[in-house]
Design a protein around this motif. Sequence first.
Motif: not given
Lengths: 364, 355
Positions: B258-271
């Motif tokens: 969930v973290f690597t496939r959903i959270t991180v991609p969805l946060l990618s603009p902020m990252i």
Amino acid sequence: MKVELRNLTKIFPSRNKKAGGEVIAVNDFTFTIPDGKLVGLLGPSGCGKSTTLYMISGLQKPSSGQIFFGEEDVTTLSPENRGVGLVFQNYALYPHMTVKQNILFPLQNLKGKDKMTKEEMLERAYEAAKLVQIDELMDRKPSELSGGQQQRVAIARALVKMPRVLLLDEPLSNLDARLRLQTREEIRRIQKETGITTVFVTHDQEEAMSISDMIVVMKLGVVQQVGAPQEVYDDPANLFVAKFLGTPPINVFKGRVAGGKLYLAENAVLDVPGVEDREVFVGIRPEGFNLDPEGPMVCDLKNVEVMGRDMSVVCEHPASVNPLVRAIINSDNKVDLSKAKVSYSLKPHKVFIFDAETENRIRF
Amino acid sequence: MVDSKHQWKAWLYLLPAIILLLIFTVWPIFNTVRMAFTVYWDAEAPAGFDEDGMQLCDENGNPLWGKYQGYTISKDLGNKKLADDDPAKVKFEFGLDNFIHVLTYDGFWTIMKNTVILCVLTVPLSTFLALLIAVCLNAIKPLQRVLQTIFFLPYVTNSIAIGMVFAAMFNIVGVNTTDVAASTSVGIVNTVLMVFGLDPINWINQGSTYWANIAVMVIYIVWNALPFKILILLGGLQSVNKQYYDAAKIDSTPKWRVFTRITVPLLSPMIAYVVITGFIGGFKEYTSIVGIFGEKMQPPGAAVGVPVLQTMVGYIYDNLGNAEGVASAAALLLFVLIFAVTLVNLGVSKKKTHY
């Protein structure tokens, strides 16, 4: 897979502890969904239908009561372990993944003996995509799809892991009218082809009636009536159900039963043998009127709307609860608009009377 | 579009902001560019001394004349006495000498080395930690506000003050700084190390190693950068539609996936945003180093010359006051560097980011 709900209750605690006032979203819901059937949970917003769906999915825990899938008690099982497919109201497709990745996602989570090879997964994904006719769109992102296509991707994603139960939350609410008609047929077809027990939630009675094997009408967390759509329409258990089903909606009047006759504004309009004298609500379906110059029910004619096969005769009646009374008449008949009055006789099986206090049906 | 008759009103309302922007933003930028390209010299002033303190001379050993404002340069004017009104006496020239001076500065590679090391170590580390903390913060309900406030404290604290506290924490307390070996009591970090039976490390005092210094800087910068990053990432997390997580749950997705496939991609603009601003911050590192090591930008007692922990901004400050042209040129070069790195960053993130 048969789904059984036993005394299912969901109470949401009040936000403000001092003010009290917890909300009973679902109250003592007992119902068995037969294997392989399509069941529609129907009711106005806030009636607890979505909460019921989420309890079946496991995303919400019931306050009391039990849920069985077949013979297995799944009440305390987490959603991960229930093997359900859920299509969300706004689909919740992962926006950063292609259609293919979205559909593959549930399969890639499978563990142990269910684990599949890449080829098997792809095969399954394409199978599911073909079923919902999106196999051409596999490399697109959700944002590049229309609402109807997204909805089908969501169904494919829910179906691909062969869920024991398929749950749909207001699946058509984001679609335009034409697409809605088309998609509901599609859901029906897919459900028939897969034979998966399916529960869907809607506030649109037409939608529920048109594709469900059974409908459950709910109001304020309490089940009002359960049955086949036509059955519920023809034989409503109370005024709420009668009012909720049918377009145009049922005409409601204030009336009185005296000496086995039903009176609307001092006119006896129908024989209702065996009903005690009392104040009642009277529901008459729009198709329950026959044009009859000698008919007992006389209304003030307002307007006639021709709709092709039928026409809708709009009139006023002193006993009517709503400002206007609408009758659907075969357009072979002629209504003389120059006259101020129109007379009807009533079809007894389209007339329902309800207790004025309890609003429960009184059969005659 | 505003009715053209009333446009003057709009301009009137904008005027205060425009005036302030012109004075405090546009004019300084313009001035920086002008100064960076202007070579100014006084033909009668002695050419001065090079960085090693040697007087600048021509090949025959005669002292050179002509002191450029900005820096001293050997330029043979033939040692002529010039009349006061001679246009050659005070002269402005358009030229790249200031830039050449920056690029040939002895410490230029020290600056680059420090910048690259600090960026490479702090940006990924602080981003990763911020992501971890943001995800944890987002997952808890009780005390979330309190913890959020605590994590945000470094952001509203003066970085020089924090630097002094860090200096104390990493210090060898109660010892003559010229004699480390005689230390008996140490800063809290070393005390903790000793509790675990480890030898105390000379972090920032005289004789400390470059990598010990860098370690302290990395810890300080990461800690100082966390609040802003946590804030951005937490904001991003809280705006993620909860239904994605519900959907993942229904699909039996393991937490890590969930973290690597959903959270991180969805946060990618902020990252991407915190990484890019992190790099920009890394190139502009100065106050953090001054906060811990003081204006000399190196541990006490280190050799005179290019400071061990020199940075571009440090170099700019060094030149302010006596060589504005060089400072301006360095500022422009820093801008170009940051711009280039940001372009690369954007290019990379475009491929990896989902908007």
